[in-house]
Design a protein around this motif. Structure first.
Motif, PDB file in Angstrom:
ATOM      1  N   GLY A 154       0.834  -1.186   0.000  1.00 50.39           N
ATOM      2  CA  GLY A 154       0.000   0.000   0.000  1.00 50.39           C
ATOM      3  C   GLY A 154       0.867   1.234   0.000  1.00 50.39           C
ATOM      4  N   ASP A 155       0.245   2.398   0.216  1.00 48.28           N
ATOM      5  CA  ASP A 155       1.078   3.599   0.280  1.00 48.28           C
ATOM      6  C   ASP A 155       1.826   3.612   1.607  1.00 48.28           C
ATOM      7  OD1 ASP A 155      -0.307   5.237   2.308  1.00 48.28           O
ATOM      8  OD2 ASP A 155      -1.895   5.407   0.820  1.00 48.28           O
ATOM      9  N   VAL A 156       2.874   4.417   1.662  1.00 49.02           N
ATOM     10  CA  VAL A 156       3.796   4.388   2.800  1.00 49.02           C
ATOM     11  C   VAL A 156       3.087   4.635   4.132  1.00 49.02           C
ATOM     12  CG1 VAL A 156       5.867   5.429   3.807  1.00 49.02           C
ATOM     13  CG2 VAL A 156       5.743   5.075   1.347  1.00 49.02           C
ATOM     14  N   ALA A 157       2.253   5.650   4.206  1.00 48.79           N
ATOM     15  CA  ALA A 157       1.570   5.963   5.464  1.00 48.79           C
ATOM     16  C   ALA A 157       0.637   4.843   5.899  1.00 48.79           C
ATOM     17  CB  ALA A 157       0.793   7.277   5.329  1.00 48.79           C
ATOM     18  N   ALA A 158      -0.086   4.268   4.955  1.00 43.36           N
ATOM     19  CA  ALA A 158      -1.015   3.187   5.282  1.00 43.36           C
ATOM     20  C   ALA A 158      -0.258   1.948   5.767  1.00 43.36           C
ATOM     21  CB  ALA A 158      -1.881   2.847   4.078  1.00 43.36           C
ATOM     22  N   VAL A 159       0.826   1.616   5.105  1.00 41.17           N
ATOM     23  CA  VAL A 159       1.612   0.438   5.510  1.00 41.17           C
ATOM     24  C   VAL A 159       2.222   0.667   6.885  1.00 41.17           C
ATOM     25  CG1 VAL A 159       3.631  -0.978   4.961  1.00 41.17           C
ATOM     26  CG2 VAL A 159       2.003  -0.388   3.163  1.00 41.17           C
ATOM     27  N   ASN A 160       2.740   1.859   7.143  1.00 30.81           N
ATOM     28  CA  ASN A 160       3.283   2.167   8.475  1.00 30.81           C
ATOM     29  C   ASN A 160       2.224   1.999   9.559  1.00 30.81           C
ATOM     30  OD1 ASN A 160       6.066   2.838   8.365  1.00 30.81           O
ATOM     31  ND2 ASN A 160       5.570   4.750   7.330  1.00 30.81           N
ATOM     32  N   ALA A 161       1.042   2.555   9.321  1.00 27.29           N
ATOM     33  CA  ALA A 161      -0.046   2.452  10.306  1.00 27.29           C
ATOM     34  C   ALA A 161      -0.476   1.006  10.500  1.00 27.29           C
ATOM     35  CB  ALA A 161      -1.236   3.301   9.864  1.00 27.29           C
ATOM     36  N   ALA A 162      -0.574   0.269   9.410  1.00 23.13           N
ATOM     37  CA  ALA A 162      -1.001  -1.123   9.484  1.00 23.13           C
ATOM     38  C   ALA A 162       0.015  -1.989  10.227  1.00 23.13           C
ATOM     39  CB  ALA A 162      -1.243  -1.673   8.080  1.00 23.13           C
TER      40      ALA A 162
END
Length: 101
Positions: A50-58
């Motif tokens: 996914g996008d960087v922010a979404a992957v970090n949050a996940a």
């Protein structure tokens, strides 16, 4: 690679991985690329994209949840991975084949 980031959650034990993966998919707009089981030591992992922010949050949510059910061995995000990474992460290669069909 069409996605901007990949995240890998590795746990010791399947229950922790299932709980962690569920949390990752619910926490952000990411896709499950696949999972792998290691040989011995009960190590298993899930790979998301996914996008960087979404992957970090996940990954953050998944690691926290998995830690309540077992041992988190590693939780890592690779932003803007080189396209050749697919050759060493089988889940990414399989996801790419499925997406192009």
């Amino acid at each position: 690679m069409a996605k901007q980031a990949i995240g890998i959650l590795e746990t010791k034990g399947l229950i922790a991985l299932v709980q962690g993966t569920d949390a990752m998919l619910k926490a952000a707009n990411v896709e499950l690329a696949g999972s792998m089981k290691g040989v011995g030591s009960a190590l298993v992992s899930s790979t998301i994209t996914g996008d960087v922010a979404a992957v970090n949050a996940a990954i953050e949510a998944g690691a926290e949840t998995a830690g309540r059910y077992g041992e988190v061995v590693s939780a890592h995000v690779i932003a803007r991975p080189h396209e050749d990474i697919e050759s060493i992460v089988p889940a990414l290669k399989a996801a790419k084949r499925t997406a192009t069909k």
